[in-house]
Enzyme design. Structure first.
Site, PDB file in Angstrom:
ATOM      1  N   LYS A 164       0.631  15.946   3.106  1.00  0.00           N
ATOM      2  CA  LYS A 164       1.911  15.249   3.007  1.00  0.00           C
ATOM      3  C   LYS A 164       2.061  14.360   1.788  1.00  0.00           C
ATOM      4  O   LYS A 164       3.139  13.798   1.570  1.00  0.00           O
ATOM      5  CB  LYS A 164       2.120  14.395   4.268  1.00  0.00           C
ATOM      6  CG  LYS A 164       2.092  15.213   5.553  1.00  0.00           C
ATOM      7  CD  LYS A 164       2.042  14.333   6.782  1.00  0.00           C
ATOM      8  CE  LYS A 164       1.892  15.162   8.049  1.00  0.00           C
ATOM      9  NZ  LYS A 164       1.697  14.328   9.241  1.00  0.00           N
ATOM     10  N   LYS A 206      12.226  16.128   2.750  1.00  0.00           N
ATOM     11  CA  LYS A 206      11.955  16.750   1.452  1.00  0.00           C
ATOM     12  C   LYS A 206      12.128  18.272   1.496  1.00  0.00           C
ATOM     13  O   LYS A 206      12.132  18.938   0.455  1.00  0.00           O
ATOM     14  CB  LYS A 206      10.557  16.375   0.973  1.00  0.00           C
ATOM     15  CG  LYS A 206      10.425  14.906   0.606  1.00  0.00           C
ATOM     16  CD  LYS A 206       9.009  14.529   0.245  1.00  0.00           C
ATOM     17  CE  LYS A 206       8.946  13.081  -0.249  1.00  0.00           C
ATOM     18  NZ  LYS A 206       9.444  12.101   0.737  1.00  0.00           N
ATOM     19  N   GLY A 245       4.696   1.989   7.809  1.00  0.00           N
ATOM     20  CA  GLY A 245       3.412   1.603   8.378  1.00  0.00           C
ATOM     21  C   GLY A 245       2.441   2.739   8.572  1.00  0.00           C
ATOM     22  O   GLY A 245       1.314   2.522   9.033  1.00  0.00           O
ATOM     23  N   SER A 246       2.831   3.975   8.238  1.00  0.00           N
ATOM     24  CA  SER A 246       1.925   5.107   8.423  1.00  0.00           C
ATOM     25  C   SER A 246       0.855   5.108   7.341  1.00  0.00           C
ATOM     26  O   SER A 246       0.942   4.398   6.337  1.00  0.00           O
ATOM     27  CB  SER A 246       2.703   6.421   8.393  1.00  0.00           C
ATOM     28  OG  SER A 246       3.344   6.592   7.141  1.00  0.00           O
ATOM     29  N   THR A 267       8.971   3.766  -8.903  1.00  0.00           N
ATOM     30  CA  THR A 267       9.381   4.801  -9.848  1.00  0.00           C
ATOM     31  C   THR A 267      10.670   4.463 -10.590  1.00  0.00           C
ATOM     32  O   THR A 267      10.801   4.720 -11.783  1.00  0.00           O
ATOM     33  CB  THR A 267       9.565   6.146  -9.125  1.00  0.00           C
ATOM     34  OG1 THR A 267      10.498   5.981  -8.045  1.00  0.00           O
ATOM     35  CG2 THR A 267       8.233   6.635  -8.573  1.00  0.00           C
ATOM     36  N   ARG A 332       8.080  10.609 -10.625  1.00  0.00           N
ATOM     37  CA  ARG A 332       6.966  11.526 -10.809  1.00  0.00           C
ATOM     38  C   ARG A 332       7.437  12.960 -10.620  1.00  0.00           C
ATOM     39  O   ARG A 332       8.529  13.217 -10.118  1.00  0.00           O
ATOM     40  CB  ARG A 332       5.847  11.190  -9.819  1.00  0.00           C
ATOM     41  CG  ARG A 332       5.259   9.803 -10.010  1.00  0.00           C
ATOM     42  CD  ARG A 332       4.372   9.399  -8.866  1.00  0.00           C
ATOM     43  NE  ARG A 332       5.133   9.249  -7.620  1.00  0.00           N
ATOM     44  CZ  ARG A 332       4.601   8.883  -6.461  1.00  0.00           C
ATOM     45  NH1 ARG A 332       3.300   8.643  -6.380  1.00  0.00           N
ATOM     46  NH2 ARG A 332       5.350   8.762  -5.388  1.00  0.00           N
TER      47      ARG A 332
END
Length: 397
Positions: A164, A206, A245-246, A267, A332
């Protein structure tokens, strides 16, 4: 000595405490083995950074899951199998299924440390005995995953295992293809072969109009689910955005930068993302599973997108800190300025749940041919750019 040295970071001190606790555990284990007793490993000091601000305080809504009777009935008394069970979403699915009264929860991951920590959080020990239903399995191992699903015969599979991290898989697309595409294919084929009634694939925003290896690999996973759904195995995908928080997410980075006094790299000043808490996302995933008819994609309501710089400022303020210095480094490879919820080709509609929308998967991609192409490329030493190109060819003409 490490803790008393002011030149060492608090992070190193945490590791020192952790090592000390494990030495105590080993001493206790040796004593118990000598007396012929079972070994109990107490929960040691966590090496994870502790957040100063609870994630739910950053969202302007109640994020605690409230289940419908239908969603409760979906889980109560059932056998549930969770892949990626040691991850942030997978472990929360496990915990919520326990609360909802699942009869058996089979927990699958290829990371033994993740399973170790999951066992500690669930049972208070890491004995890895037969009752714990912890399985160290690589989902891309077709034989192993098929054998496990055939033996367990789950009523529902929650497929949360995936690569991920956007930048890492952008640089190493082979891993995204092996895990996100062919790993998903392995679990789906095993579930169909053994007539698992319901399969839920955890996807990402995404995957909507993807621009990255991560997005394309998860989009193909959605197409695989739609392709393989049958009257006997109901397969659906659930999309959502960033989870506060992951593991590896924004909040631990902010916390680390506040503790060390270093600048935070962002970014772009205008970059936004959709955010949810872990319990909120997981609760809606289970609700979406209840709505599934097979072959569709559900998209969770995550509120309005939020600027990353605003999350940083709000977190610092709530933590009682000064807003740290922010460095803008540019988008990126594969990143979008703003995420999307639906692909341009998708028609979406509301559902019976006010916070869940549905999109039908319409794509002219020949899934079988695409999988054969990717498999052929993986069988030889293929350049990174060629693998990326093969993924993006799934774009609708």
């Amino acid at each position: 000595l490490v803790s008393q040295n002011p030149n060492n970071s608090p992070r190193i001190a945490q590791y020192a405490v952790l090592c000390y606790n494990y030495l105590l555990c080993l001493t206790e284990a040796q004593h118990r083995l000598h007396k012929g007793q079972h070994i109990y490993i107490p929960l040691a000091e966590s090496t994870q950074l502790k957040l100063s601000v609870a994630p739910e305080r950053l969202l302007p809504r109640d994020s605690e899951p409230v289940y419908s009777m239908e969603a409760e009935a979906l889980i109560m008394g059932k056998t549930v199998l969770v892949t990626g069970a040691g991850g942030s979403i997978g472990s929360e699915i496990v915990k919520q299924c326990r609360r909802l009264g699942a009869n058996r929860i089979v927990k699958v991951d290829n990371d033994e440390s993740a399973l170790f920590n999951l066992s500690l959080s669930l049972f208070g020990h890491a004995l890895f005995n037969e009752d714990s239903d912890l399985h160290l399995v690589d989902i891309s191992n077709e034989l192993a995953i098929s054998k496990l699903i055939g033996e367990v015969k789950p009523d529902i599979v929650f497929h949360a295992a995936a690569k991920k991290h956007l930048s890492l898989v952008e640089a190493q697309p082979e891993m995204a293809i092996r895990v996100n595409v062919f790993g998903t294919l392995s679990v789906i084929k095993a579930s169909v072969a053994h007539a698992v009634p319901r399969f839920v694939n955890i996807s990402t925003d995404k995957a909507a109009n993807p621009s990255s290896v991560l997005g394309w690999s998860k989009r193909i996973a959605e197409l695989i689910g739609a392709h393989y759904t049958t009257p006997f195995t109901n397969i659906t995908s659930v999309r959502f955005g960033n989870v506060l928080g992951s593991n590896g997410s924004l909040l631990p980075i902010i916390q680390h930068k506040l503790e060390t006094g270093k600048a935070i790299q962002v970014t772009h000043p205008e970059v936004t993302r959709y955010f949810m808490t872990i319990p909120e996302a997981t609760g809606l995933v289970i609700e979406a599973a209840n709505l599934s008819m097979g072959g569709e994609v559900f998209i969770l309501d995550m509120g309005m997108p939020v600027k990353i710089v605003d999350v940083i400022r709000d977190y610092a303020r709530l933590a009682g800190n000064k807003v740290p210095e922010i460095e803008f480094i540019g988008l990126r490879a594969g990143e979008k300025l703003h995420e999307e919820l639906f692909a341009d080709s998708e028609q979406h509609t509301s559902t019976a749940h006010p916070r869940i929308k549905m999109a039908l998967v319409h794509d002219n991609t020949d899934v079988g041919a695409k999988l054969n192409e990717l498999s052929d490329l993986l069988s030889v030493q293929t350049e990174c750019s060629e693998l990326k190109n093969a993924l993006t060819l799934t774009r609708k003409d």
